[in-house]
Motif scaffolding. Structure first.
Motif, PDB file in Angstrom:
ATOM      1  N   THR A 319     -53.665 -50.614  28.960  1.00  0.00           N
ATOM      2  CA  THR A 319     -52.797 -51.472  29.773  1.00  0.00           C
ATOM      3  C   THR A 319     -51.731 -50.663  30.504  1.00  0.00           C
ATOM      4  OG1 THR A 319     -51.146 -51.865  28.037  1.00  0.00           O
ATOM      5  CG2 THR A 319     -53.055 -53.364  28.122  1.00  0.00           C
ATOM      6  N   GLY A 320     -51.442 -49.459  30.003  1.00  0.00           N
ATOM      7  CA  GLY A 320     -50.378 -48.642  30.579  1.00  0.00           C
ATOM      8  C   GLY A 320     -49.024 -48.862  29.927  1.00  0.00           C
ATOM      9  N   GLN A 321     -48.976 -49.637  28.839  1.00  0.00           N
ATOM     10  CA  GLN A 321     -47.693 -49.970  28.238  1.00  0.00           C
ATOM     11  C   GLN A 321     -47.186 -48.935  27.244  1.00  0.00           C
ATOM     12  OE1 GLN A 321     -49.936 -53.251  25.614  1.00  0.00           O
ATOM     13  NE2 GLN A 321     -47.728 -53.433  25.398  1.00  0.00           N
ATOM     14  N   VAL A 322     -48.051 -47.992  26.827  1.00  0.00           N
ATOM     15  CA  VAL A 322     -47.669 -47.012  25.809  1.00  0.00           C
ATOM     16  C   VAL A 322     -47.195 -45.733  26.490  1.00  0.00           C
ATOM     17  CG1 VAL A 322     -48.393 -45.713  23.787  1.00  0.00           C
ATOM     18  CG2 VAL A 322     -49.362 -47.987  24.209  1.00  0.00           C
ATOM     19  N   LEU A 323     -45.916 -45.423  26.341  1.00  0.00           N
ATOM     20  CA  LEU A 323     -45.328 -44.286  27.046  1.00  0.00           C
ATOM     21  C   LEU A 323     -45.784 -42.948  26.505  1.00  0.00           C
ATOM     22  CD1 LEU A 323     -41.601 -45.414  27.424  1.00  0.00           C
ATOM     23  CD2 LEU A 323     -43.540 -45.845  28.963  1.00  0.00           C
ATOM     24  N   SER A 324     -46.081 -42.896  25.206  1.00  0.00           N
ATOM     25  CA  SER A 324     -46.343 -41.605  24.593  1.00  0.00           C
ATOM     26  C   SER A 324     -47.344 -41.730  23.454  1.00  0.00           C
ATOM     27  CB  SER A 324     -45.039 -40.999  24.073  1.00  0.00           C
ATOM     28  OG  SER A 324     -45.260 -39.735  23.504  1.00  0.00           O
ATOM     29  N   LEU A 325     -48.123 -40.662  23.264  1.00  0.00           N
ATOM     30  CA  LEU A 325     -49.084 -40.567  22.172  1.00  0.00           C
ATOM     31  C   LEU A 325     -48.894 -39.222  21.485  1.00  0.00           C
ATOM     32  CD1 LEU A 325     -52.299 -41.587  24.183  1.00  0.00           C
ATOM     33  CD2 LEU A 325     -50.793 -43.136  22.913  1.00  0.00           C
ATOM     34  N   ILE A 326     -49.369 -39.126  20.253  1.00  0.00           N
ATOM     35  CA  ILE A 326     -49.513 -37.841  19.564  1.00  0.00           C
ATOM     36  C   ILE A 326     -50.918 -37.840  18.982  1.00  0.00           C
ATOM     37  CG2 ILE A 326     -47.152 -37.104  19.106  1.00  0.00           C
ATOM     38  CD1 ILE A 326     -47.117 -38.715  16.585  1.00  0.00           C
ATOM     39  N   ASP A 327     -51.876 -37.460  19.789  1.00  0.00           N
ATOM     40  CA  ASP A 327     -53.280 -37.715  19.501  1.00  0.00           C
ATOM     41  C   ASP A 327     -54.122 -36.578  20.078  1.00  0.00           C
ATOM     42  OD1 ASP A 327     -55.613 -38.997  18.744  1.00  0.00           O
ATOM     43  OD2 ASP A 327     -55.184 -40.864  19.803  1.00  0.00           O
ATOM     44  N   ALA A 328     -55.403 -36.569  19.756  1.00  0.00           N
ATOM     45  CA  ALA A 328     -56.369 -35.656  20.373  1.00  0.00           C
ATOM     46  C   ALA A 328     -56.956 -36.335  21.603  1.00  0.00           C
ATOM     47  CB  ALA A 328     -57.472 -35.307  19.380  1.00  0.00           C
ATOM     48  N   ASN A 329     -57.160 -35.595  22.687  1.00  0.00           N
ATOM     49  CA  ASN A 329     -57.542 -36.253  23.936  1.00  0.00           C
ATOM     50  C   ASN A 329     -58.895 -36.946  23.862  1.00  0.00           C
ATOM     51  OD1 ASN A 329     -58.999 -33.859  23.923  1.00  0.00           O
ATOM     52  ND2 ASN A 329     -58.238 -33.126  25.892  1.00  0.00           N
ATOM     53  N   TRP A 330     -59.832 -36.426  23.052  1.00  0.00           N
ATOM     54  CA  TRP A 330     -61.118 -37.099  22.929  1.00  0.00           C
ATOM     55  C   TRP A 330     -60.970 -38.488  22.308  1.00  0.00           C
ATOM     56  CZ3 TRP A 330     -61.956 -38.417  17.958  1.00  0.00           C
ATOM     57  CH2 TRP A 330     -61.391 -37.630  16.952  1.00  0.00           C
TER      58      TRP A 330
END
Length: 581
Positions: A319-330
């Motif tokens: 949706t575009g609502q999450v400003l930031s992640l701490i994740d692996a791109n896959w």
């Protein structure tokens, strides 16, 4: 209603995402940028592979003459349904005479492998991920050493000097598996350790946060200025996925990367003297989790992070609502595909080399050597081990590598006037926008979990074995990425990271992937079973209770053999080091 529509769009995408899961992928605790199964953090960095040596007509050894067709049963602990009917699969069969009848976990690979062992009934080929040690203990996998010597010139060529790392132990120097991770190569693109929306970056003049405090300020300021998206979704500062095995990828792994600047060794930190420590004993990681607890209290961390399904997590990102992640791109790439298709490039992410403080170096591009322990083996019940090793050798050949990575000449790729492979823009767009591309065309669908050269390694024609090269990555940058490169004065975004030359390559492989004795694995499983809910409690309880909760977790971990596991793993690593020195 909008989220329901997004969930429907993601249904097929999440099926394919499982095939990219190198952890939990990445790992019974890890990653895998990485890896892994395509382009990710687990891809190796800064290593070269000599592909010029003539080891016996490597391009055609496995299939110089037509062979009687044979079907091998294959158990894959990762992946999606594979009817073996796509064009690349058909071409593999034409070259080798081999078809694969593939099965996948009904519940978990641990349960499936335990059932195989109990019944004493095994498929011909097995990719067991972290359960390989149990198969080896049960005598279920054959030693491939002699078969490789006789029928594996391309296998020997691919692994080169790192072939010895495939040996199981000092006492048992059998080769039971071929690694499922890239051999050598260069990392041209990575998810890094932190992902921040480009809209957030632009509002901060493309400043890259250097500390947790700077990162926190950027999130809070943007949330205050933009409480909702243009579509009316509530802005979420940071979201992670912890209701299933993804907790390894979004909660456990980042603690090591961000807190300690550690490379991907799963749940373990390894000292210079090879001493192993269960990483949640680290004071730096404790402080990182305490920061997450405060972010939860203050409404920056998604209040549903612990209970949302992974599908819900991906839908939120889309949706575009999450400003930031701490994740692996896959792990979140399907959501990125949807954002791009919707024209929301500002809601995609800058993938950054972030650590908790300016003195800690991000180790994302560190080359850890060949990843061993997760791989494909031949079982004692295999109908024809010679045909099986010839099949695996073909996949390692130049012809097999080009076929599985690039697809069919004249269809998926073309040859230019210099004899180099290239893809048309139409094919690139098809790949980038259709989540069914790989499954439909077969391109990239049969690379993992089989052996593969890493990105940037060239064959005798001067073309790279994989479709990923420096030029292809640059040419595929979005307008957001192009603008950032101009501001930062770089060609590749990976130039922002500490480079591979700044790190020594350890003499042991990534710890999370090692096939370990079942005695150790049983304790490790108990440790993770305690840590997962305990860390969530540490974060979701008021931050004033954090230290009490964290001390309780450490006490519980000690009670199930944490120190004993550390000693066992230390000895395993020292033994592995002695084998290659």
């Amino acid at each position: 209603m909008k989220k329901k529509k997004l969930m429907a769009m993601l249904l097929a995408a999440t099926m394919i995402a499982a095939s990219l899961s190198a952890c939990g992928n990445d790992s019974g605790s890890s990653s895998g940028d990485t890896g892994s199964a395509g382009t990710s953090d687990s891809g190796s960095t800064g290593s070269s592979v000599d592909t010029s040596t003539d080891t016996g007509n490597s391009q055609a050894d496995a299939s110089t003459e037509p062979k009687e067709e044979i079907t091998f049963t294959f158990y894959s602990a990762d992946g999606v349904e594979d009817p073996w009917t796509d064009p690349v699969a058909v071409a593999i069969t034409d070259a080798t005479g081999v078809k694969l009848d593939t099965s996948y976990p009904l519940s978990s690979e641990e349960e499936d492998i335990a059932l195989m062992i109990a019944e004493g009934n095994y498929p011909d080929l097995i990719f067991a991920k972290g359960s390989a040690g149990s198969l080896i203990d049960a005598g279920a996998l054959i030693d491939m050493t002699d078969l490789i010597d006789q029928y594996g010139p391309n296998i020997k060529k691919m692994y080169g000097e790192e072939l010895a790392k495939l040996k199981y132990s000092a006492d048992d120097q059998s080769i039971y598996q071929l690694s499922s991770y890239n051999v050598g190569g260069v990392t041209y693109e990575t998810g890094g350790t932190l992902q921040l929306q480009w809209d957030v970056m632009k509002e901060n003049d493309y400043s890259i946060p250097q500390t947790l405090e700077e990162y926190e300020t950027m999130l809070k300021d943007y949330m205050a200025a933009h409480p909702t998206t243009d579509d009316g979704y509530e802005t979420i500062g940071l979201s992670i996925s912890c209701s299933d095995w993804h907790w390894y990828i979004t909660l456990a792994n980042p603690a090591g990367y961000i807190g300690d600047g550690a490379p991907d060794n799963g749940q373990w930190l390894i000292e210079d003297d090879y001493t192993a420590m269960y990483k949640f004993r680290s004071e730096k990681e404790r402080e990182y989790f305490k920061w997450l607890s405060r972010m939860y209290d203050e409404g920056v961390l998604d209040n549903n992070f612990a209970t949302q399904t992974h599908e819900d997590y991906i839908a939120k990102i889309a949706t575009g609502q999450v400003l930031s992640l701490i994740d692996a791109n896959w792990d979140y790439n399907d959501a990125i595909t949807i954002l791009k298709a919707d024209g929301k490039l500002g809601k995609t992410y800058a993938e950054l080399p972030f650590t908790a403080d300016a003195d800690t170096k991000c180790a994302t591009l560190m080359y850890q050597g060949l990843t061993t322990g997760y791989g494909v083996g031949i079982s004692v019940d295999c109908a024809d081990p010679v045909r099986a090793i010839q099949f695996l050798d073909y996949l390692c050949s130049d012809e097999g590598q080009v076929l599985t990575h690039w697809g069919i000449e004249g269809v998926n790729y073309q040859i230019d006037e210099n004899g180099h492979r290239y893809r048309t823009q139409e094919e690139i767009d098809y790949n980038n926008t259709d989540t069914e591309y790989s499954k439909t065309t077969g391109v990239g669908f049969h690379t993992y979990p089989f052996p593969s050269y890493g990105d940037g390694i060239e064959d005798s024609t001067g073309s790279t074995y994989t479709t990923t090269s420096k030029d292809s990555v640059i040419n595929n940058y979005t307008t957001e990425q192009q603008a950032a490169c101009e501001v930062w004065g770089v060609e590749l975004l990976t130039e922002l990271y500490p480079q591979p030359s700044e790190f020594a390559t350890p003499p042991y492989s990534a710890i999370w992937a090692y096939a370990k004795p079942s005695e150790f694995s049983e304790i490790e499983s108990l440790l993770d079973e305690i840590a997962w809910p305990a860390l969530i409690k540490c974060i979701t309880d008021p931050v004033d209770n954090f230290d009490t909760n964290y001390d309780k977790m450490l006490s519980d971990l000690e009670g199930v053999g944490m120190y004993e596991a550390e000693e066992m793993l230390t000895e395993i690593i020292k033994e592995k080091v002695a084998m290659v020195q």
